[in-house]
Design a protein around this motif. Structure first.
Motif, PDB file in Angstrom:
ATOM      1  N   SER A  41       0.772  -1.215   0.032  1.00 51.83           N
ATOM      2  CA  SER A  41      -0.088   0.051   0.166  1.00 51.83           C
ATOM      3  C   SER A  41       0.615   1.311   0.046  1.00 51.83           C
ATOM      4  O   SER A  41       0.275   2.347  -0.419  1.00 51.83           O
ATOM      5  N   ASP A  42       2.200   1.188   0.367  1.00 55.93           N
ATOM      6  CA  ASP A  42       3.081   2.366   0.333  1.00 55.93           C
ATOM      7  C   ASP A  42       3.313   2.759  -0.963  1.00 55.93           C
ATOM      8  O   ASP A  42       3.788   3.983  -1.276  1.00 55.93           O
ATOM      9  N   LEU A  43       2.859   1.969  -2.022  1.00 55.99           N
ATOM     10  CA  LEU A  43       3.285   2.467  -3.444  1.00 55.99           C
ATOM     11  C   LEU A  43       2.194   3.506  -3.898  1.00 55.99           C
ATOM     12  O   LEU A  43       2.568   4.282  -4.923  1.00 55.99           O
ATOM     13  N   ASP A  44       1.557   3.576  -2.970  1.00 57.02           N
ATOM     14  CA  ASP A  44       0.377   4.708  -3.475  1.00 57.02           C
ATOM     15  C   ASP A  44       0.921   6.138  -3.465  1.00 57.02           C
ATOM     16  O   ASP A  44       0.613   7.174  -3.861  1.00 57.02           O
ATOM     17  N   ASN A  45       2.183   6.125  -2.553  1.00 54.34           N
ATOM     18  CA  ASN A  45       2.959   7.511  -2.464  1.00 54.34           C
ATOM     19  C   ASN A  45       4.361   7.523  -3.254  1.00 54.34           C
ATOM     20  O   ASN A  45       5.146   8.267  -3.039  1.00 54.34           O
ATOM     21  N   HIS A  46       4.448   6.735  -4.156  1.00 56.02           N
ATOM     22  CA  HIS A  46       5.544   6.380  -4.920  1.00 56.02           C
ATOM     23  C   HIS A  46       5.256   6.696  -6.484  1.00 56.02           C
ATOM     24  O   HIS A  46       4.075   6.490  -7.165  1.00 56.02           O
ATOM     25  N   ARG A  47       6.265   7.131  -7.157  1.00 57.34           N
ATOM     26  CA  ARG A  47       6.104   7.096  -8.751  1.00 57.34           C
ATOM     27  C   ARG A  47       6.511   5.729  -9.393  1.00 57.34           C
ATOM     28  O   ARG A  47       7.496   5.039  -9.084  1.00 57.34           O
ATOM     29  N   ILE A  48       5.487   5.384  -9.882  1.00 55.97           N
ATOM     30  CA  ILE A  48       5.393   3.861 -10.508  1.00 55.97           C
ATOM     31  C   ILE A  48       5.823   3.996 -12.193  1.00 55.97           C
ATOM     32  O   ILE A  48       5.032   4.724 -12.997  1.00 55.97           O
ATOM     33  N   VAL A  49       6.321   3.202 -12.634  1.00 56.41           N
ATOM     34  CA  VAL A  49       7.131   3.140 -14.174  1.00 56.41           C
ATOM     35  C   VAL A  49       6.482   1.783 -14.432  1.00 56.41           C
ATOM     36  O   VAL A  49       7.009   0.894 -14.174  1.00 56.41           O
ATOM     37  N   VAL A  50       5.637   1.880 -15.715  1.00 60.00           N
ATOM     38  CA  VAL A  50       4.785   0.515 -16.177  1.00 60.00           C
ATOM     39  C   VAL A  50       4.945   0.669 -17.737  1.00 60.00           C
ATOM     40  O   VAL A  50       5.311   1.547 -18.442  1.00 60.00           O
ATOM     41  N   TYR A  51       4.610  -0.614 -18.031  1.00 62.59           N
ATOM     42  CA  TYR A  51       4.251  -0.758 -19.728  1.00 62.59           C
ATOM     43  C   TYR A  51       3.121  -0.221 -20.090  1.00 62.59           C
ATOM     44  O   TYR A  51       2.023  -0.169 -19.407  1.00 62.59           O
ATOM     45  N   GLY A  52       3.311   0.555 -21.212  1.00 63.31           N
ATOM     46  CA  GLY A  52       2.042   1.223 -21.815  1.00 63.31           C
ATOM     47  C   GLY A  52       1.101   0.304 -22.467  1.00 63.31           C
ATOM     48  O   GLY A  52       1.299  -0.727 -22.605  1.00 63.31           O
ATOM     49  N   GLU A  53      -0.366   0.772 -22.586  1.00 67.17           N
ATOM     50  CA  GLU A  53      -1.352   0.119 -22.974  1.00 67.17           C
ATOM     51  C   GLU A  53      -1.447   0.153 -24.548  1.00 67.17           C
ATOM     52  O   GLU A  53      -2.466  -0.310 -25.111  1.00 67.17           O
ATOM     53  N   ASP A  54      -0.793   0.951 -25.351  1.00 63.21           N
ATOM     54  CA  ASP A  54      -0.768   1.114 -26.633  1.00 63.21           C
ATOM     55  C   ASP A  54      -0.396  -0.189 -27.569  1.00 63.21           C
ATOM     56  O   ASP A  54      -0.626  -0.369 -28.834  1.00 63.21           O
ATOM     57  N   THR A  55       0.488  -0.876 -26.980  1.00 61.03           N
ATOM     58  CA  THR A  55       0.968  -1.916 -27.547  1.00 61.03           C
ATOM     59  C   THR A  55       0.789  -3.315 -26.775  1.00 61.03           C
ATOM     60  O   THR A  55       0.853  -3.360 -25.531  1.00 61.03           O
ATOM     61  N   ARG A  56       0.741  -4.604 -27.393  1.00 62.58           N
ATOM     62  CA  ARG A  56       0.558  -5.836 -26.488  1.00 62.58           C
ATOM     63  C   ARG A  56       1.906  -6.023 -25.675  1.00 62.58           C
ATOM     64  O   ARG A  56       2.952  -6.088 -26.255  1.00 62.58           O
ATOM     65  N   PRO A  57       1.615  -6.066 -24.582  1.00 61.62           N
ATOM     66  CA  PRO A  57       2.777  -6.380 -23.494  1.00 61.62           C
ATOM     67  C   PRO A  57       3.561  -7.688 -23.922  1.00 61.62           C
ATOM     68  O   PRO A  57       2.804  -8.717 -24.473  1.00 61.62           O
ATOM     69  N   LEU A  80       5.950   3.365 -20.695  1.00 64.04           N
ATOM     70  CA  LEU A  80       6.707   3.007 -21.813  1.00 64.04           C
ATOM     71  C   LEU A  80       6.517   1.777 -22.249  1.00 64.04           C
ATOM     72  O   LEU A  80       6.087   0.799 -21.489  1.00 64.04           O
ATOM     73  N   ASN A  81       6.597   1.644 -23.789  1.00 64.04           N
ATOM     74  CA  ASN A  81       6.169   0.606 -24.381  1.00 64.04           C
ATOM     75  C   ASN A  81       7.542  -0.394 -24.773  1.00 64.04           C
ATOM     76  O   ASN A  81       7.357  -1.307 -25.585  1.00 64.04           O
ATOM     77  N   ASN A  82       8.219  -0.593 -23.805  1.00 63.24           N
ATOM     78  CA  ASN A  82       9.440  -1.397 -23.861  1.00 63.24           C
ATOM     79  C   ASN A  82      10.137  -1.821 -22.371  1.00 63.24           C
ATOM     80  O   ASN A  82      10.515  -1.035 -21.607  1.00 63.24           O
ATOM     81  N   VAL A  83      10.288  -2.972 -22.090  1.00 69.73           N
ATOM     82  CA  VAL A  83      10.622  -3.312 -20.787  1.00 69.73           C
ATOM     83  C   VAL A  83      12.161  -2.889 -20.416  1.00 69.73           C
ATOM     84  O   VAL A  83      12.533  -2.311 -19.565  1.00 69.73           O
ATOM     85  N   TYR A  84      12.997  -2.841 -21.722  1.00 71.38           N
ATOM     86  CA  TYR A  84      14.365  -2.333 -21.543  1.00 71.38           C
ATOM     87  C   TYR A  84      14.131  -0.614 -21.209  1.00 71.38           C
ATOM     88  O   TYR A  84      15.153  -0.086 -20.372  1.00 71.38           O
ATOM     89  N   ALA A  85      13.492  -0.196 -21.774  1.00 67.42           N
ATOM     90  CA  ALA A  85      13.391   1.433 -21.360  1.00 67.42           C
ATOM     91  C   ALA A  85      13.060   1.582 -19.970  1.00 67.42           C
ATOM     92  O   ALA A  85      13.173   2.473 -19.441  1.00 67.42           O
ATOM     93  N   SER A 101      16.392   2.842 -13.482  1.00 66.54           N
ATOM     94  CA  SER A 101      17.953   3.424 -13.185  1.00 66.54           C
ATOM     95  C   SER A 101      18.111   4.634 -13.092  1.00 66.54           C
ATOM     96  O   SER A 101      19.069   5.235 -12.214  1.00 66.54           O
ATOM     97  N   SER A 102      17.743   5.844 -13.778  1.00 63.88           N
ATOM     98  CA  SER A 102      17.756   6.978 -13.675  1.00 63.88           C
ATOM     99  C   SER A 102      17.283   7.562 -12.558  1.00 63.88           C
ATOM    100  O   SER A 102      17.319   8.848 -12.267  1.00 63.88           O
ATOM    101  N   GLY A 103      16.327   6.913 -11.730  1.00 67.16           N
ATOM    102  CA  GLY A 103      15.323   7.640 -10.642  1.00 67.16           C
ATOM    103  C   GLY A 103      14.264   8.001 -10.840  1.00 67.16           C
ATOM    104  O   GLY A 103      13.598   8.818  -9.982  1.00 67.16           O
ATOM    105  N   ALA A 104      13.722   7.591 -12.102  1.00 67.37           N
ATOM    106  CA  ALA A 104      12.227   8.014 -12.457  1.00 67.37           C
ATOM    107  C   ALA A 104      11.105   7.526 -11.867  1.00 67.37           C
ATOM    108  O   ALA A 104      10.036   8.061 -11.407  1.00 67.37           O
ATOM    109  N   GLY A 105      11.417   6.399 -10.954  1.00 63.68           N
ATOM    110  CA  GLY A 105      10.470   5.900 -10.172  1.00 63.68           C
ATOM    111  C   GLY A 105      10.713   4.400  -9.923  1.00 63.68           C
ATOM    112  O   GLY A 105      11.763   3.880  -9.954  1.00 63.68           O
ATOM    113  N   LEU A 106       9.621   3.710  -9.141  1.00 71.69           N
ATOM    114  CA  LEU A 106       9.793   2.270  -9.265  1.00 71.69           C
ATOM    115  C   LEU A 106       9.097   1.433 -10.375  1.00 71.69           C
ATOM    116  O   LEU A 106       8.296   2.138 -11.062  1.00 71.69           O
TER     117      LEU A 106
END
Length: 296
Positions: free
Chosen positions: A181-197, A222-227, A233-238
């Motif tokens: 539940s602590d994730l509510d207070n964090h920036r989450i980086v995820v795979y976008g919905e525009d392409t099939r994961p 982002l639509n790429n797991v490497y990205a 790694s750059s500190g954009a989020g979890l």
């Protein structure tokens, strides 16, 4: 039908223009155009709609393209089988897998394979879309989901584990989440919905610790797991990453260790027609040795 004209038609249909097809075929744009016009005249049907922005296949052109694509794919497969030595594997081998797996795990390991089999020409096609093996878009696929085509040979290769990661710089600034539940207070980086994961349930961090049928908001998609790995790694989020992407000495920290993401099965896949091909056999055996020495 003239094979030469059919080959040129196939190249034009793939390229979408006479100019680009000419570059592939090492012919002038006018020579390509003349050959297509001659083919249309002999068949007495238009194969392309001509537009200022390029060429679009007509209905008849689509029919011819699919047939030609299948024929040329099978010819390439037959040529590969005829030229291969049973004793010493040789010839081209096209391998496709996801961008993340290919970039971070496979590419750093292929040097040893090339040294073992110098007569194999290895072509790696990294794409999160599934290429059509039956049409010879690739010879072999390493897929992070069961193949959907029934006519493919598949072998389970490995099981990937997904975990939540963040950089030390991000955690120093925003704190360490202790429960989901602590994730509510964090920036989450995820795979976008525009392409099939490329893997199922890739965005599980948006739902853990939330009421049923609820999802938290993502800060970045982002639509790429490497990205995603680069952004985390750059500190954009979890972000959720496969364990194989996080190398020893990395700045990334495994957070919420009690909350493991989905386990993903990866498969070694190839067409039935290539069963017994030495290039594929030695590449499969090489992968199995590498998998046995790795953590996933």
């Amino acid at each position: 039908m003239d094979w030469d004209k059919l080959r040129i038609f196939h190249a034009v249909a793939e390229a979408g223009s006479f100019t680009h097809a000419g570059e592939v075929l090492n012919l002038s744009q006018s020579a390509v155009s003349r050959q297509i016009s001659a083919l249309e005249e002999s068949l007495k049907v238009p194969l392309f709609h001509r537009h200022a922005r390029g060429l679009i296949l007509t209905e008849q052109g689509e029919l011819l393209y699919h047939t030609a694509h299948e024929v040329f794919g099978k010819l390439a497969m037959t040529e590969a089988l005829l030229t291969e030595s049973k004793d010493r594997p040789r010839g081209p081998l096209k391998v496709t897998t996801t961008v993340a797996f290919g970039s971070t795990w496979l590419a750093p390991r292929v040097r040893e394979f090339l040294e073992l089999y110098p007569e194999i020409e290895l072509h790696m096609i990294l794409d999160d879309r599934e290429l059509d093996l039956s049409m010879r878009q690739a010879d072999v696929a390493i897929r992070l989901s069961p193949p959907r085509q029934a006519d493919l040979i598949q072998r389970h290769l490995l099981t990937v584990h997904m975990h939540a990661f963040a950089s030390t710089a991000y955690l120093k600034k925003h704190g360490l989440p202790k429960v989901p539940s602590d994730l509510d207070n964090h920036r989450i980086v995820v795979y976008g919905e525009d392409t099939r994961p490329p893997v199922p349930d890739v965005n599980w961090l948006l739902r853990i610790g939330m009421p049923s049928n609820s999802m938290r908001r993502a800060a970045l998609t982002l639509n790429n797991v490497y990205a995603i790995m680069q952004a985390v790694s750059s500190g954009a989020g979890l972000g959720a990453l496969p364990e194989f992407m996080v190398q020893e000495g990395s700045d990334l920290v495994h957070v919420l260790p009690e909350s493991e993401g989905p386990r993903i099965d990866a498969y070694f896949v190839y067409p039935e027609e290539l069963r017994g091909t030495r290039r594929i056999e030695v590449f499969r055996d090489f992968l199995l040795r590498q998998v046995a020495q790795s953590r996933f």
